[in-house]
Enzyme design. Sequence first.
Site, mmCIF file in Angstrom:
data_model
loop_
_atom_site.group_PDB
_atom_site.id
_atom_site.type_symbol
_atom_site.label_atom_id
_atom_site.label_comp_id
_atom_site.label_asym_id
_atom_site.label_seq_id
_atom_site.Cartn_x
_atom_site.Cartn_y
_atom_site.Cartn_z
ATOM 1 N N CYS A 184 -8.452 -1.131 -2.776
ATOM 2 C CA CYS A 184 -7.963 0.245 -2.745
ATOM 3 C C CYS A 184 -9.121 1.190 -3.072
ATOM 4 O O CYS A 184 -9.824 0.989 -4.062
ATOM 5 C CB CYS A 184 -6.845 0.373 -3.783
ATOM 6 N N GLU A 185 -9.309 2.193 -2.230
ATOM 7 C CA GLU A 185 -10.419 3.115 -2.461
ATOM 8 C C GLU A 185 -10.167 4.065 -3.634
ATOM 9 O O GLU A 185 -11.093 4.704 -4.118
ATOM 10 C CB GLU A 185 -10.737 3.911 -1.194
ATOM 11 N N HIS A 186 -8.946 4.138 -4.113
ATOM 12 C CA HIS A 186 -8.649 5.034 -5.225
ATOM 13 C C HIS A 186 -8.961 4.429 -6.588
ATOM 14 O O HIS A 186 -9.342 5.148 -7.512
ATOM 15 C CB HIS A 186 -7.168 5.457 -5.192
ATOM 16 N N HIS A 187 -8.765 3.108 -6.722
ATOM 17 C CA HIS A 187 -8.966 2.458 -8.017
ATOM 18 C C HIS A 187 -9.915 1.268 -7.956
ATOM 19 O O HIS A 187 -10.218 0.664 -8.976
ATOM 20 C CB HIS A 187 -7.623 1.965 -8.580
ATOM 21 N N GLN A 233 -4.297 1.196 2.819
ATOM 22 C CA GLN A 233 -3.589 0.303 3.745
ATOM 23 C C GLN A 233 -3.253 0.995 5.058
ATOM 24 O O GLN A 233 -3.342 0.388 6.127
ATOM 25 C CB GLN A 233 -2.318 -0.227 3.075
ATOM 26 N N HIS A 291 -0.198 -4.131 -4.001
ATOM 27 C CA HIS A 291 -1.345 -3.382 -4.505
ATOM 28 C C HIS A 291 -1.423 -3.547 -6.019
ATOM 29 O O HIS A 291 -0.490 -3.173 -6.734
ATOM 30 C CB HIS A 291 -1.189 -1.892 -4.163
ATOM 31 N N CYS A 293 -3.129 -1.892 -8.011
ATOM 32 C CA CYS A 293 -3.136 -0.595 -8.691
ATOM 33 C C CYS A 293 -1.715 -0.166 -9.058
ATOM 34 O O CYS A 293 -1.523 0.672 -9.930
ATOM 35 C CB CYS A 293 -3.837 0.471 -7.854
#
Length: 185
Positions: free
Chosen positions: A76-79, A117, A145, A147
């Site tokens: 995941c690019e956020h976490h 995703q 996920h 996250c």
Amino acid sequence: MIDKEKVEQAVRLFLEGIGEDPDREGLKGTPDRIARMSEELFSGSDEAARKALSVTFSCPSDNLVLEKDIQFYSLCEHHLLPFFGQVHIAYIPNGRVAGLSKLARTVEAYARRAQIQEKLTDQIATAVMDNLNAKGVMVVIEAEHLCMSMRGIKKPGTKTMTYVCKGCFENDPALTDRVLSMIRT
């Protein structure tokens, strides 16, 4: 291209930032291990997908092809936490089919990068559509996920499903339903 030296420096700073000693026995090699792991986990590229899908075979049939349950792992690019699950790819050939392993290689090419995703689903569908000149493609991804499972809301086992339809799948609900039914069996 991964800059191993920068990754190692960043990991040392991170370990110090969370109150660890990066020189203690258990962590001494961690910056190098993380840098080497990063080379593998972030090795995805459009070029690798094009290369995989360049191996095709003549096929006069335009019957549905479905490869399901392709396992994948991404970040995941956020976490920068993993998400993982299965990809299902259905397409209608237009004179050429890909070798079955090539669809799995395409998934790998795009899964090996930091992203969301929804984008992964679209990248795979676009690659199959464009590189095979398919009449249509449908990609479904079901993933968990971390996250969401191990932090934040903490709901392990929750699955996120995304799908993208292109070409003849876009306006044919019966075809889409048939693929979804085949995936469930």
